[in-house]
Design an enzyme around this catalytic site. Structure first.
Site, PDB file in Angstrom:
ATOM      1  N   HIS A  78      29.535 -11.695 -38.048  1.00  0.00           N
ATOM      2  CA  HIS A  78      29.442 -12.351 -36.743  1.00  0.00           C
ATOM      3  C   HIS A  78      29.258 -11.249 -35.716  1.00  0.00           C
ATOM      4  O   HIS A  78      30.211 -10.542 -35.405  1.00  0.00           O
ATOM      5  CB  HIS A  78      30.715 -13.161 -36.462  1.00  0.00           C
ATOM      6  CG  HIS A  78      31.030 -14.143 -37.524  1.00  0.00           C
ATOM      7  ND1 HIS A  78      30.309 -15.291 -37.696  1.00  0.00           N
ATOM      8  CD2 HIS A  78      31.979 -14.144 -38.495  1.00  0.00           C
ATOM      9  CE1 HIS A  78      30.810 -15.962 -38.725  1.00  0.00           C
ATOM     10  NE2 HIS A  78      31.814 -15.291 -39.228  1.00  0.00           N
ATOM     11  N   ALA A 144      42.557  -8.462 -40.637  1.00  0.00           N
ATOM     12  CA  ALA A 144      42.305  -8.945 -39.287  1.00  0.00           C
ATOM     13  C   ALA A 144      43.381  -8.446 -38.333  1.00  0.00           C
ATOM     14  O   ALA A 144      44.567  -8.436 -38.665  1.00  0.00           O
ATOM     15  CB  ALA A 144      42.255 -10.463 -39.278  1.00  0.00           C
TER      16      ALA A 144
END
Length: 182
Positions: A78, A144
């Site tokens: 992304h 993350a």
């Protein structure tokens, strides 16, 4: 450069936007490190920076500076909010998700001083921050939102803020999971 673009295209799973951002970067990077006469080089880089500013910086808030050294097969899942230091070094076949920052410490303003060096086959999860003159080994997974400010050896998984290394034993048993603070 053609081989780099082919591996980038395959790594991006033939998605056009991440590949287009890498295409602009690859052309700019090859011009920066070429032996083209300076006046021509400056003109070409100026044109490429305008294109990069419009498509990369404004539309996707992604900074892939031409001076960064990125190996073949970079996969950007992304392409939103990715920020790289101008002097960052990223190995082959790495994966970077959105909102990742790979940067220098504020106090280090010298070229190649305080710049992260990332090995091959590194997975960087969304929102991760890799800061300072550190080295990330090969085959590392960064979770993350992890904040990595210290060296990471090869074949590790790193999670948390501050980052900790999770090292699985050979038996891969959950009861034998070791956690090391860095």
């Amino acid at each position: 450069m053609v081989e780099l673009l082919k591996s980038d295209y395959s790594a991006c799973l033939r998605r056009k936007i991440p590949f287009f951002l890498l295409l602009i970067y690859r052309i700019g990077n090859s011009v920066v490190y070429s032996k083209i006469p300076k006046p021509i080089k400056k003109l070409v880089i100026l044109i490429l920076k305008v294109i990069q500013k419009i498509f990369s910086d404004i539309l996707f808030h992604t900074e892939l500076p031409f001076g960064a050294k990125i190996g073949k097969g970079l996969r950007i899942n992304h392409p939103y909010g990715i920020i790289l230091s101008e002097f960052a070094k990223i190995g082959d076949n790495c994966t970077i998700f959105h909102q990742v920052t790979i940067g220098m410490n504020e106090g280090n303003r010298k070229i190649n001083d305080g710049v992260p060096q990332i090995g091959n086959n590194v997975y960087i999860g969304c929102g991760a921050k890799i800061i300072g003159g550190i080295t990330i080994g090969d085959n590392v997974k960064i979770g993350a939102n992890a904040v990595v400010t210290k060296n990471i050896p090869s074949n590790c998984t790193v999670v948390g803020n501050p980052a900790i290394i999770i090292d699985k034993c050979k038996e891969n048993s959950v009861s034998e999971l070791k956690v090391y603070s860095i």
